[in-house]
Design a protein around this motif. Structure first.
Motif, PDB file in Angstrom:
ATOM      1  N   GLY A   1       0.811  -1.207   0.000  1.00 65.07           N
ATOM      2  CA  GLY A   1       0.000   0.000   0.000  1.00 65.07           C
ATOM      3  C   GLY A   1       0.844   1.257   0.000  1.00 65.07           C
ATOM      4  O   GLY A   1       2.068   1.228  -0.182  1.00 65.07           O
ATOM      5  N   LEU A   2       0.201   2.386   0.230  1.00 64.45           N
ATOM      6  CA  LEU A   2       0.844   3.688   0.126  1.00 64.45           C
ATOM      7  C   LEU A   2       1.706   3.988   1.348  1.00 64.45           C
ATOM      8  O   LEU A   2       1.420   3.556   2.463  1.00 64.45           O
ATOM      9  CB  LEU A   2      -0.220   4.780  -0.028  1.00 64.45           C
ATOM     10  N   ALA A   3       2.774   4.747   1.113  1.00 69.62           N
ATOM     11  CA  ALA A   3       3.634   5.232   2.193  1.00 69.62           C
ATOM     12  C   ALA A   3       3.137   6.594   2.660  1.00 69.62           C
ATOM     13  O   ALA A   3       2.380   7.282   1.967  1.00 69.62           O
ATOM     14  CB  ALA A   3       5.074   5.340   1.712  1.00 69.62           C
ATOM     15  N   GLY A   4       3.579   7.008   3.850  1.00 69.18           N
ATOM     16  CA  GLY A   4       3.176   8.314   4.348  1.00 69.18           C
ATOM     17  C   GLY A   4       3.924   8.686   5.605  1.00 69.18           C
ATOM     18  O   GLY A   4       4.428   7.823   6.327  1.00 69.18           O
ATOM     19  N   SER A   5       4.010   9.991   5.898  1.00 70.75           N
ATOM     20  CA  SER A   5       4.671  10.482   7.107  1.00 70.75           C
ATOM     21  C   SER A   5       4.267  11.929   7.343  1.00 70.75           C
ATOM     22  O   SER A   5       3.996  12.679   6.389  1.00 70.75           O
ATOM     23  CB  SER A   5       6.188  10.381   6.970  1.00 70.75           C
ATOM     24  N   ASN A   6       4.247  12.334   8.602  1.00 69.24           N
ATOM     25  CA  ASN A   6       3.969  13.736   8.919  1.00 69.24           C
ATOM     26  C   ASN A   6       5.113  14.643   8.486  1.00 69.24           C
ATOM     27  O   ASN A   6       4.952  15.871   8.389  1.00 69.24           O
ATOM     28  CB  ASN A   6       3.746  13.899  10.422  1.00 69.24           C
ATOM     29  N   MET A   7       6.306  14.073   8.225  1.00 72.23           N
ATOM     30  CA  MET A   7       7.482  14.870   7.865  1.00 72.23           C
ATOM     31  C   MET A   7       7.461  15.342   6.421  1.00 72.23           C
ATOM     32  O   MET A   7       8.354  16.075   5.992  1.00 72.23           O
ATOM     33  CB  MET A   7       8.753  14.060   8.136  1.00 72.23           C
ATOM     34  N   VAL A   8       6.444  14.924   5.636  1.00 74.64           N
ATOM     35  CA  VAL A   8       6.360  15.317   4.234  1.00 74.64           C
ATOM     36  C   VAL A   8       6.307  16.835   4.090  1.00 74.64           C
ATOM     37  O   VAL A   8       6.940  17.421   3.199  1.00 74.64           O
ATOM     38  CB  VAL A   8       5.126  14.660   3.579  1.00 74.64           C
ATOM     39  N   MET A   9       5.560  17.498   4.984  1.00 77.59           N
ATOM     40  CA  MET A   9       5.394  18.953   4.881  1.00 77.59           C
ATOM     41  C   MET A   9       6.629  19.711   5.330  1.00 77.59           C
ATOM     42  O   MET A   9       6.784  20.893   4.998  1.00 77.59           O
ATOM     43  CB  MET A   9       4.189  19.390   5.722  1.00 77.59           C
ATOM     44  N   MET A  10       7.524  19.051   6.080  1.00 74.29           N
ATOM     45  CA  MET A  10       8.682  19.744   6.648  1.00 74.29           C
ATOM     46  C   MET A  10       9.982  19.425   5.927  1.00 74.29           C
ATOM     47  O   MET A  10      10.942  20.182   6.033  1.00 74.29           O
ATOM     48  CB  MET A  10       8.821  19.366   8.133  1.00 74.29           C
ATOM     49  N   ASN A  11      10.031  18.315   5.211  1.00 81.04           N
ATOM     50  CA  ASN A  11      11.287  17.864   4.615  1.00 81.04           C
ATOM     51  C   ASN A  11      11.051  17.515   3.150  1.00 81.04           C
ATOM     52  O   ASN A  11      10.407  16.510   2.845  1.00 81.04           O
ATOM     53  CB  ASN A  11      11.817  16.654   5.388  1.00 81.04           C
ATOM     54  N   PRO A  12      11.574  18.311   2.211  1.00 77.63           N
ATOM     55  CA  PRO A  12      11.359  18.045   0.781  1.00 77.63           C
ATOM     56  C   PRO A  12      11.918  16.691   0.335  1.00 77.63           C
ATOM     57  O   PRO A  12      11.344  16.055  -0.561  1.00 77.63           O
ATOM     58  CB  PRO A  12      12.095  19.198   0.096  1.00 77.63           C
ATOM     59  N   ALA A  13      13.008  16.249   0.944  1.00 76.59           N
ATOM     60  CA  ALA A  13      13.589  14.959   0.547  1.00 76.59           C
ATOM     61  C   ALA A  13      12.640  13.820   0.904  1.00 76.59           C
ATOM     62  O   ALA A  13      12.449  12.881   0.108  1.00 76.59           O
ATOM     63  CB  ALA A  13      14.942  14.765   1.224  1.00 76.59           C
ATOM     64  N   ILE A  14      12.037  13.884   2.090  1.00 72.45           N
ATOM     65  CA  ILE A  14      11.076  12.848   2.481  1.00 72.45           C
ATOM     66  C   ILE A  14       9.832  12.930   1.604  1.00 72.45           C
ATOM     67  O   ILE A  14       9.266  11.903   1.202  1.00 72.45           O
ATOM     68  CB  ILE A  14      10.723  12.986   3.971  1.00 72.45           C
ATOM     69  N   ALA A  15       9.406  14.133   1.256  1.00 76.19           N
ATOM     70  CA  ALA A  15       8.269  14.290   0.349  1.00 76.19           C
ATOM     71  C   ALA A  15       8.568  13.645  -0.998  1.00 76.19           C
ATOM     72  O   ALA A  15       7.692  13.005  -1.602  1.00 76.19           O
ATOM     73  CB  ALA A  15       7.941  15.771   0.181  1.00 76.19           C
TER      74      ALA A  15
END
Length: 705
Positions: free
Chosen positions: A397-411
């Protein structure tokens, strides 16, 4: 390494020897070679020297891996007291097939904290069978690195006499205030049986030979198992259900410790005896694991914002069918196998309710397999030839994290993973053939060849964020998955002989294995992953990739009798593994080893007394992986002493006292296959290999009724 091999050979020439393993493959009726480690039967206490008891009477480790390590080619890669991984001829982890009572366990932890060995609950009649060398295709799917079956045969239980039987065992281990309690009871009628078993194990921190406290070496476990069976004419039915709860237990070689593991498995079996040598078996099985681990409750964390808890779960179901029939003077077997598994993992921070990482979401693996195997016997030779086709489908399934909005590399990592094609199919063909040539009454020559496959593990494909997830390899590096992985293809040859003379037998084997598309780590070229890993750990991550590898080596067993009451056995193993893409060794390969024992059977006060003196000699490992910063390790020699004294014995019961002194001379050492310490503020520096225990005492009392 050359000097340590020579040293082991010189010592072997004059040392006492031991291997408690029964090589049943010497029978002329079969070319397949198995080595069986026997448990204690319900009907008797068997003290034959060629059998090693897998019970709480002699184990030092909670998962009984120390007893299995006495088999040729086997060692244990240990990350904690209940986290042992079977290594066979240089391969370990998912590459070595392990089944418990016919159940292929799917662990919840991506770092194998709940390894298959951690699901073993000792009971009378339990056996551990290792298929030495070329593994027949009938033993299971994806047996690239060998097969170990730990099981209690229902046929043995159906053959017992009617009435109640059972046993209880109580053990204490020191230092560390170790306690073990096990019990079994079985009720048998003419055509049915019911049994139950329980276990409790606990221990505080252990100490090494120089009195250093071994970090996070504590554990606590409880479990129970229930089994029913009945016969109706030519039909047999049996059902099993096991619960095993692991509470707080340390894993110092990993980034987190075990908070808890709630593990359950079940199996329903059916056998139809069509004729004397013709039968059909069906097995439906499954398991479910709930697993929590963290880096703060049992070790120091640098700051509250770095606290992490990983909640993981797994579920699996499977169906296994087999039909066996005679064919002229031979035997033909057909089988089919279906299996489905699903894994989830979410990482949180208890000090920050906003933090989360959806590590694995519905990582699924579906396996369908069919096989055919032909076993035939001639006057001059016997052979087993088989082929198995397996198809594996994987998705996540899909990946996700709250850090997407704070870290462009994780996004970037999340977006790339979620928009990629995550499903994949693997089509694999296994072929195995073994022939035993009967030169004369004393000499057999064994020749085998195989092609075996392994599909990637879910974490090798679906680890989208660089984390220390390596399936228990525990090299300290972060890893990222690879959706483009191919399956591994291993081609192996095995050559040896079995020679018997008077009361002695010797069985050496040479093996060579070339593994195409071997899955291992290479320095990542993923810029986003590199940025994240450098920020979190200060190092570049590895990415799982396909390369080629070669593993070669030899193992040997020697058994004999010095007199009517003194027996001598030995097992020796050596393996050498290399990558082909670069000039580098494979990681965490066990060094050469020689395990030797003399056992003396005598009487004391007209009661049976058995004494064992075991010598364990391990060479230095200088052939290490430079890429993974693996350190060389020194060789060592250990002596263990065990005594078995029968206090009471009659037709229906006995009482046995067992006393063991492990590491008699309090040797300070660290096995090469033990992990590297990652627990801060402990007696062992971070980055140093976790030491093994010094002198330990184990006192056990077993009563059978």
């Amino acid at each position: 390494m050359k000097h340590s091999i020579i040293a082991l050979g010189a010592i072997a020439a004059c040392a006492s020897a031991h291997v408690c393993a029964n090589t049943t493959g010497l029978d002329k009726n079969a070319s397949t070679e198995v080595i069986t480690v026997m448990g204690t039967p319900l009907t008797q206490i068997d003290t034959k020297i060629e059998q090693e008891t897998v019970t709480a009477a002699t184990n030092i480790h909670a998962d009984f891996g120390d007893q299995l390590a006495k088999l040729p080619g086997v060692s244990i890669s240990r990350n904690g007291p209940v986290t042992g991984l079977i290594q066979y001829r240089g391969l370990y982890g998912d590459r070595v097939g392990v089944s418990i009572d016919g159940v292929d366990i799917v662990g919840a932890g991506p770092n194998s904290m709940d390894s298959p060995l951690s699901h073993v609950l000792p009971e009378p009649g339990l056996t551990a069978t290792l298929y030495r060398g070329i593994v027949p295709v009938s033993t299971g799917v994806q047996t690239l690195g060998g097969k170990l079956r730990i099981h209690s045969d229902a046929s043995m239980l159906f053959d017992l006499n009617s009435g109640f039987t059972g046993s209880v065992n109580a053990s204490v281990i020191s230092p560390g205030s170790g306690q073990q309690y096990h019990g079994n009871v079985l009720y048998k009628t003419d055509h049915s049986f019911a049994s139950g078993a329980f276990t409790h194990q606990q221990r505080d921190e252990r100490e090494s030979g120089d009195n250093t406290v071994i970090p996070n070496s504590h554990y606590q476990r409880n479990g129970g198992k229930f089994r029913l069976g009945f016969e109706w004419g030519d039909h047999q039915f049996d059902a099993s259900y096991q619960l095993l709860n692991t509470n707080e237990s340390g894993t110092p070689a990993l980034a987190m410790d075990i908070g808890f593991i709630d593990a359950a498995w079940y199996r329903f079996g059916y056998r139809f005896n069509i004729g004397e040598s013709e039968y059909l078996t069906l097995s439906w099985f499954g398991n479910s694991n709930q697993h929590a681990m963290d880096n703060f409750s049992q070790r120091m964390v640098m700051s509250p914002d770095r606290a992490r808890e990983n909640n993981a779960d797994s579920i699996a179901q499977g169906l296994d069918a087999k039909y066996v029939m005679p064919f002229d003077t031979s035997r033909v077997e057909f089988g089919a196998y279906l299996h489905h598994s699903r894994n989830n993992s979410t990482i949180t921070n208890p000090n920050n309710s906003m933090f989360f990482v959806n590590n694995f979401t519905n990582a699924e693996k579906d396996t369908a397999s069919v096989y055919a195997e032909w076993e035939f016997n001639k006057e001059a030779y016997s052979s087993t030839i088989g082929a198995r086709y397996t198809r594996v489908n994987m998705d996540a399934g899909l990946a996700g994290s709250n850090m997407v909005m704070m870290n462009p590399a994780i996004a970037t990592l999340v977006n790339n993973f979620n928009t990629s094609k995550r499903d994949s199919n693997y089509n694999m063909l296994d072929i195995a053939a073994t022939t035993r040539f009967y030169v004369n009454n004393n000499l057999n020559i064994v020749l085998g060849a195989s092609q075996k496959n392994r599909a990637p593990a879910y974490f090798e494909r679906y680890t989208w964020l660089p984390l220390g997830i390596s399936g228990g390899m525990a090299d300290g590096f972060n890893y990222i998955g690879n959706l483009n992985l191919d399956n591994e293809v291993a081609r192996q040859i095995d050559l040896g002989f079995d020679y018997t003379y008077a009361k002695w037998s010797i069985s050496p084997r040479l093996f060579y294995q070339d593994i195409e598309d071997y899955i291992t780590g290479a320095v990542s070229s993923n810029m986003a992953a590199n940025m994240v890993s450098t920020m979190m750990a200060g190092t570049l991550p590895f990415q799982w990739t396909n390369t080629d590898a070669v593993i070669k080596g030899a193992d040997l067993t020697l058994q004999g009798h010095l007199s009517d009451s003194i027996s001598l056995n030995a097992v020796a193993s050596v393996q050498h593994g290399n990558r082909d893409d670069i000039d580098d060794a494979l990681f965490r390969i066990a060094p050469e080893q020689l395990i030797t024992t003399i056992q003396w059977e005598t009487m004391l006060l007209e009661k049976p007394l058995s004494l064992q003196v075991m010598s364990e000699l391990t060479g230095a490992q200088n052939h290490v992986s430079n890429l993974q910063n693996e350190r060389i390790s020194a060789g060592y020699g250990l002596v263990h002493v065990t005594g078995f004294y029968t206090l009471l014995t009659n037709t229906h019961s006995n009482l046995i006292l067992t006393a063991t002194v492990h590491n008699l001379f309090d040797k300070q050492y660290a096995p090469h296959t033990t992990g590297i310490n990652r627990v801060m503020n402990s007696d062992v520096e971070v980055g140093e290999r976790v030491p093994a225990a010094g002198r330990e005492w184990h006192l056990s009392l077993s009563y059978r009724f």
